[in-house]
Design a protein around this motif. Structure first.
Motif, PDB file in Angstrom:
ATOM      1  N   LEU A 174     -55.759  36.324 -30.317  1.00  0.00           N
ATOM      2  CA  LEU A 174     -56.328  35.066 -30.771  1.00  0.00           C
ATOM      3  C   LEU A 174     -56.530  34.124 -29.601  1.00  0.00           C
ATOM      4  N   ASN A 175     -57.389  33.123 -29.801  1.00  0.00           N
ATOM      5  CA  ASN A 175     -57.458  32.041 -28.817  1.00  0.00           C
ATOM      6  C   ASN A 175     -56.511  30.924 -29.249  1.00  0.00           C
ATOM      7  N   HIS A 176     -56.453  29.850 -28.489  1.00  0.00           N
ATOM      8  CA  HIS A 176     -55.489  28.789 -28.797  1.00  0.00           C
ATOM      9  C   HIS A 176     -55.828  28.035 -30.078  1.00  0.00           C
ATOM     10  N   LYS A 177     -57.061  28.208 -30.576  1.00  0.00           N
ATOM     11  CA  LYS A 177     -57.464  27.580 -31.843  1.00  0.00           C
ATOM     12  C   LYS A 177     -57.118  28.462 -33.046  1.00  0.00           C
ATOM     13  N   LYS A 178     -56.428  29.572 -32.787  1.00  0.00           N
ATOM     14  CA  LYS A 178     -56.022  30.544 -33.809  1.00  0.00           C
ATOM     15  C   LYS A 178     -57.209  31.332 -34.360  1.00  0.00           C
ATOM     16  N   GLN A 179     -58.307  31.337 -33.606  1.00  0.00           N
ATOM     17  CA  GLN A 179     -59.450  32.152 -33.993  1.00  0.00           C
ATOM     18  C   GLN A 179     -59.223  33.587 -33.517  1.00  0.00           C
ATOM     19  N   ILE A 180     -59.512  34.532 -34.377  1.00  0.00           N
ATOM     20  CA  ILE A 180     -59.226  35.938 -34.079  1.00  0.00           C
ATOM     21  C   ILE A 180     -60.364  36.549 -33.270  1.00  0.00           C
ATOM     22  N   VAL A 181     -60.002  37.208 -32.184  1.00  0.00           N
ATOM     23  CA  VAL A 181     -61.008  37.911 -31.385  1.00  0.00           C
ATOM     24  C   VAL A 181     -60.839  39.431 -31.468  1.00  0.00           C
ATOM     25  N   PHE A 182     -59.638  39.860 -31.888  1.00  0.00           N
ATOM     26  CA  PHE A 182     -59.414  41.303 -32.031  1.00  0.00           C
ATOM     27  C   PHE A 182     -58.330  41.543 -33.077  1.00  0.00           C
ATOM     28  N   LEU A 183     -58.545  42.583 -33.891  1.00  0.00           N
ATOM     29  CA  LEU A 183     -57.562  43.032 -34.875  1.00  0.00           C
ATOM     30  C   LEU A 183     -57.459  44.548 -34.812  1.00  0.00           C
ATOM     31  N   GLY A 184     -56.237  45.051 -34.713  1.00  0.00           N
ATOM     32  CA  GLY A 184     -56.036  46.493 -34.705  1.00  0.00           C
ATOM     33  C   GLY A 184     -54.641  46.820 -35.191  1.00  0.00           C
ATOM     34  N   THR A 185     -54.337  48.100 -35.242  1.00  0.00           N
ATOM     35  CA  THR A 185     -52.972  48.528 -35.602  1.00  0.00           C
ATOM     36  C   THR A 185     -52.364  49.182 -34.360  1.00  0.00           C
ATOM     37  N   TYR A 186     -51.940  50.418 -34.467  1.00  0.00           N
ATOM     38  CA  TYR A 186     -51.407  51.124 -33.287  1.00  0.00           C
ATOM     39  C   TYR A 186     -52.542  51.405 -32.308  1.00  0.00           C
ATOM     40  N   LEU A 187     -52.290  51.123 -31.033  1.00  0.00           N
ATOM     41  CA  LEU A 187     -53.241  51.450 -29.973  1.00  0.00           C
ATOM     42  C   LEU A 187     -52.519  52.290 -28.921  1.00  0.00           C
ATOM     43  N   PRO A 188     -53.112  53.413 -28.498  1.00  0.00           N
ATOM     44  CA  PRO A 188     -52.503  54.146 -27.389  1.00  0.00           C
ATOM     45  C   PRO A 188     -52.617  53.311 -26.113  1.00  0.00           C
ATOM     46  N   LYS A 189     -51.794  53.606 -25.143  1.00  0.00           N
ATOM     47  CA  LYS A 189     -51.848  52.849 -23.885  1.00  0.00           C
ATOM     48  C   LYS A 189     -53.233  52.972 -23.242  1.00  0.00           C
ATOM     49  N   ASN A 190     -53.712  54.191 -23.117  1.00  0.00           N
ATOM     50  CA  ASN A 190     -55.016  54.443 -22.491  1.00  0.00           C
ATOM     51  C   ASN A 190     -56.019  54.929 -23.525  1.00  0.00           C
ATOM     52  N   SER A 191     -57.290  54.686 -23.282  1.00  0.00           N
ATOM     53  CA  SER A 191     -58.342  55.114 -24.205  1.00  0.00           C
ATOM     54  C   SER A 191     -58.328  56.631 -24.340  1.00  0.00           C
ATOM     55  N   LEU A 192     -58.565  57.083 -25.566  1.00  0.00           N
ATOM     56  CA  LEU A 192     -58.511  58.512 -25.856  1.00  0.00           C
ATOM     57  C   LEU A 192     -59.689  58.864 -26.758  1.00  0.00           C
ATOM     58  N   ASN A 193     -60.621  59.655 -26.226  1.00  0.00           N
ATOM     59  CA  ASN A 193     -61.844  59.999 -26.951  1.00  0.00           C
ATOM     60  C   ASN A 193     -62.542  58.721 -27.424  1.00  0.00           C
ATOM     61  N   GLU A 194     -62.681  58.541 -28.740  1.00  0.00           N
ATOM     62  CA  GLU A 194     -63.375  57.360 -29.249  1.00  0.00           C
ATOM     63  C   GLU A 194     -62.421  56.189 -29.506  1.00  0.00           C
TER      64      GLU A 194
ATOM     65  N   VAL B  33     -60.268  53.244 -28.342  1.00  0.00           N
ATOM     66  CA  VAL B  33     -60.096  52.368 -27.184  1.00  0.00           C
ATOM     67  C   VAL B  33     -58.615  52.034 -27.041  1.00  0.00           C
ATOM     68  N   GLY B  34     -58.090  52.179 -25.833  1.00  0.00           N
ATOM     69  CA  GLY B  34     -56.675  51.969 -25.589  1.00  0.00           C
ATOM     70  C   GLY B  34     -56.294  50.509 -25.413  1.00  0.00           C
ATOM     71  N   LEU B  35     -54.991  50.259 -25.360  1.00  0.00           N
ATOM     72  CA  LEU B  35     -54.484  48.892 -25.253  1.00  0.00           C
ATOM     73  C   LEU B  35     -54.888  48.254 -23.925  1.00  0.00           C
ATOM     74  N   ILE B  36     -54.742  48.986 -22.834  1.00  0.00           N
ATOM     75  CA  ILE B  36     -55.070  48.417 -21.526  1.00  0.00           C
ATOM     76  C   ILE B  36     -56.525  47.985 -21.467  1.00  0.00           C
ATOM     77  N   GLU B  37     -57.423  48.853 -21.892  1.00  0.00           N
ATOM     78  CA  GLU B  37     -58.852  48.518 -21.882  1.00  0.00           C
ATOM     79  C   GLU B  37     -59.137  47.313 -22.781  1.00  0.00           C
ATOM     80  N   THR B  38     -58.474  47.260 -23.928  1.00  0.00           N
ATOM     81  CA  THR B  38     -58.662  46.144 -24.862  1.00  0.00           C
ATOM     82  C   THR B  38     -58.193  44.835 -24.246  1.00  0.00           C
ATOM     83  N   LEU B  39     -57.003  44.848 -23.652  1.00  0.00           N
ATOM     84  CA  LEU B  39     -56.446  43.631 -23.036  1.00  0.00           C
ATOM     85  C   LEU B  39     -57.326  43.144 -21.887  1.00  0.00           C
ATOM     86  N   GLN B  40     -57.779  44.072 -21.062  1.00  0.00           N
ATOM     87  CA  GLN B  40     -58.624  43.699 -19.920  1.00  0.00           C
ATOM     88  C   GLN B  40     -59.965  43.127 -20.378  1.00  0.00           C
ATOM     89  N   LYS B  41     -60.514  43.704 -21.415  1.00  0.00           N
ATOM     90  CA  LYS B  41     -61.811  43.262 -21.936  1.00  0.00           C
ATOM     91  C   LYS B  41     -61.760  41.797 -22.363  1.00  0.00           C
TER      92      LYS B  41
END
Length: 646
Positions: free
Chosen positions: A138-158, A160-168
């Motif tokens: 979320l941003n500081h206004k509590k607006q959601i920019v991403f929603l997911g459940t379990y994410l692998p550390k690194n992207s796997l096939n289709e 998207v992993g946690l690291i790539e998501t955080l960096q994006k």
């Protein structure tokens, strides 16, 4: 001089790198170490600068121009453990989070209002149910920019992993190009003339005729749905609905969702045919299934349900009950504990001089290649050979028992106590246990007229109660009254329910907290919706007290939400149940207290689903609806016959 300065810089960088690297082997506590929550403590030595949820963290994010990384889970959640092991204990992930995010950990059982809010947002945005761990940016206004459940550390096939998501999203935030998440679709207003027919139609479409249950994977018991379908069977004599409920319930009992060694039910099945459970055992799962199975036993006299009840009570009493007659929240999903290596088990049985090993193991579908995977076997059905069952239990217990989350949660305890009261006609010890547990809950969590949400053993409760705590405790008190006819229980249920109306409701909206920061929802998710149960409670209290004003105000409150409920009808069985109660009306069976107590078993044979019992100073038995009594007789059997004709 420059050389010395350069060496100092290199040394400084090395020390920073070393401090991060050492945290993988040397535990360094973050803010969560101060918390009581077992789940938060599990993350207290992550290299991430986790903080417990607090509203001022959004101001902090604004000042530092950082995003909020919100992670929601609970202590016995398998995929929460996996994400902790793979990502939250990792230095690379920690670097990104610590630099670009304010990282917040939430125990969903401690702050269910926050979990409900974002689970509902997940459904709104994704058009499907979420789960745990829930990952929100979320941003500081509590607006959601991403929603997911379990994410692998690194992207796997289709995926998207946690690291790539955080960096994006960190990059987008730095460039002021952050994109706010948009809903997948808008609700379409539906016109439904008959909510019962619409619910049945939707559930028939979801029903799995081959393996029973509903949907194709991640199959939950859906106890609220089964209960309402059984209501409709009893009201309409619909044998199809009866078959669906009985087949599904027996599948839950006879397949791998039940632990056939130590009792209790796992939370859900990962696969379609109920042969691969998600191994955690939740208190609320046991509570809701107990009440359902007892209802089915009363209507069928099938011993399958009775045996499941006794096994579940034995499990909860042995593994979840404490010395104060209160109940812990859950047993961890430790898969290794429940699986059997064929070769090791075979050797163990030989050592114990067990005969016909291959033949007996074949009877329970064990084989050398494993009935699950990699030579591992799971007990998927009842074991008739008592000697084999005892040895399987002994073999299992060589492994440490899974972690038990020893939080005492008011709402979940109340659910369990409600079920104990409901099944108490089976055994007077169940009634005694229910009364003791209710007294203990009130003593420990209802202190000086203040109700609390939870406590950790041997600690004073600090967190005040939420909507669900008041609601499920009120329900337990109503059920206590209906088994004892002690007015103190009904009086307190009324007091707590009126408190809910005054403190958790405003402008046709229900809230999870008294501060009204978090909206509550009518959907029955992993357990029953507290709003739906609350309105059903009010309806019962009104009819038990012949309070027509309360009766009408309750009808208005559920009517306010009708369109929302009809828009996604299969999500709201407990709300629909109230619409059906209003349509058909409750029946209140009245006679003197002694008659009610001595005829409990006979009264429970009544088929009409919306029955209440109340004390009246008369030897006769009176059958009444909301405004009048329509039949009376000295012979209870004749009165029962008149009720079952409705």
């Amino acid at each position: 001089m420059k050389k010395i300065f350069l060496q100092q810089i290199i040394l400084f960088i090395f020390l920073i790198e070393f401090s991060f690297a050492s945290s993988t082997t040397k535990e360094i506590a973050n803010e969560l170490v101060k918390e009581d929550s077992f789940y938060l403590k599990q993350h207290s030595t992550n290299p991430i600068f986790w903080q417990p949820f607090h509203e001022n963290l959004f101001n902090k994010a604004k000042k530092q121009n950082k995003l909020i990384f919100l992670s929601i889970g609970y202590s016995t959640c398998h995929w929460c453990h996996e994400m902790n092991r793979e990502s939250f204990s990792d230095i690379e992930v920690a670097r990104i989070l610590n630099k670009h995010y304010i990282s917040i950990k939430v125990d969903k059982e401690e702050l269910p209002q926050i979990d409900f809010k974002y689970q509902e947002k997940y459904r709104e945005f994704k058009n499907k149910n979420g789960g745990w761990p829930l990952t929100v940016i979320l941003n500081h206004k509590k607006q959601i920019v991403f929603l997911g459940t379990y994410l692998p550390k690194n992207s796997l096939n289709e995926t998207v992993g946690l690291i790539e998501t955080l960096q994006k999203y960190a990059k987008q935030n730095e460039k002021n190009s952050l994109k706010i998440l948009k809903k997948s679709n808008q609700n379409i207003k539906k016109t439904i003339s008959n909510h019962e027919e619409a619910f049945v139609k939707t559930m028939l479409e979801r029903y799995d005729e081959k393996f029973h249950g509903f949907d194709k994977q991640n199959k939950f018991p859906l106890t609220s749905h089964l209960n309402f379908l059984f209501d409709l069977h009893l009201l309409n004599k619909d044998e199809t609905l009866k078959t669906i409920v009985l087949n599904t319930s027996k599948t839950l009992i006879n397949n791998a969702l039940q632990d056939h060694i130590q009792g209790g039910f796992y939370r859900y099945s990962v696969n379609q045919n109920f042969t691969f459970p998600h191994f955690e055992k939740m208190l609320y799962t046991q509570a809701e299934l107990l009440a359902l199975f007892y209802r089915l036993y009363l209507n069928t006299k099938d011993e399958t349900y009775l045996k499941a009840i006794k096994n579940t009570i034995a499990f909860t009493n042995k593994y979840l009950q404490n010395k104060q007659s209160l109940f812990y929240s859950a047993v961890d999903a430790k898969e290794k504990y429940y699986l059997y290596d064929y070769e090791k088990l075979y050797s163990f049985l030989e050592e114990n001089e067990f005969e016909n090993i291959e033949e007996e193991l074949e009877k329970i579908a064990f084989d050398e290649f494993g009935n699950l995977s990699n030579n591992l076997n799971l007990v998927k059905k009842e074991i008739l050979n008592k000697d084999l069952k005892a040895l399987l239990k002994e073999f299992r217990e060589k492994e440490n028992f899974p972690f038990i989350d020893k939080k005492i949660i008011t709402s979940w305890n109340a659910m369990m106590i409600s079920s104990l009261f409901k099944i108490s006609t089976l055994d007077k010890n169940y009634l005694k246990q229910a009364i003791n547990s209710l007294d203990s809950l009130l003593k420990n969590l209802y202190v000086k007229n203040t109700l609390y949400h939870q406590k950790v053993e041997n600690k004073t409760p600090l967190q005040e109660a939420l909507l669900e705590d008041y609601v499920f405790l009120s329900e337990a008190l109503i059920n206590a009254f209906l088994k004892t006819y002690e007015n103190k229980y009904l009086d307190l249920a009324k007091k707590l329910s009126f408190f809910v109306n005054e403190n958790f409701y405003k402008d046709k909206t229900w809230f999870y907290d008294k501060e009204k920061n978090y909206k509550a929802y009518f959907s029955d998710r992993h357990y029953s919706s507290p709003i739906s149960i609350h309105l059903n409670n009010l309806y019962s209290i009104a009819n038990l007290n012949y309070d027509l004003k309360l009766l009408e105000s309750t009808k208005i409150k559920i009517q306010e939400q009708k369109q929302k409920i009809l828009n996604d009808i299969s999500r709201f069985p407990n709300a629909l149940r109230l619409f059906t109660r209003i349509k058909h009306q409750d029946v209140i069976l009245k006679t003197n207290k002694n008659n009610l107590l001595k005829n409990k078993k006979l009264i429970e044979t009544i088929k009409y689903p919306y029955l209440l019992t109340q004390v009246e100073n008369t030897k006769n038995y009176l059958a009444c609806d909301e405004k009048t009594c329509f039949y009376y007789d000295i012979d209870l059997n004749k009165v029962i016959e008149s009720i079952d004709k409705l």
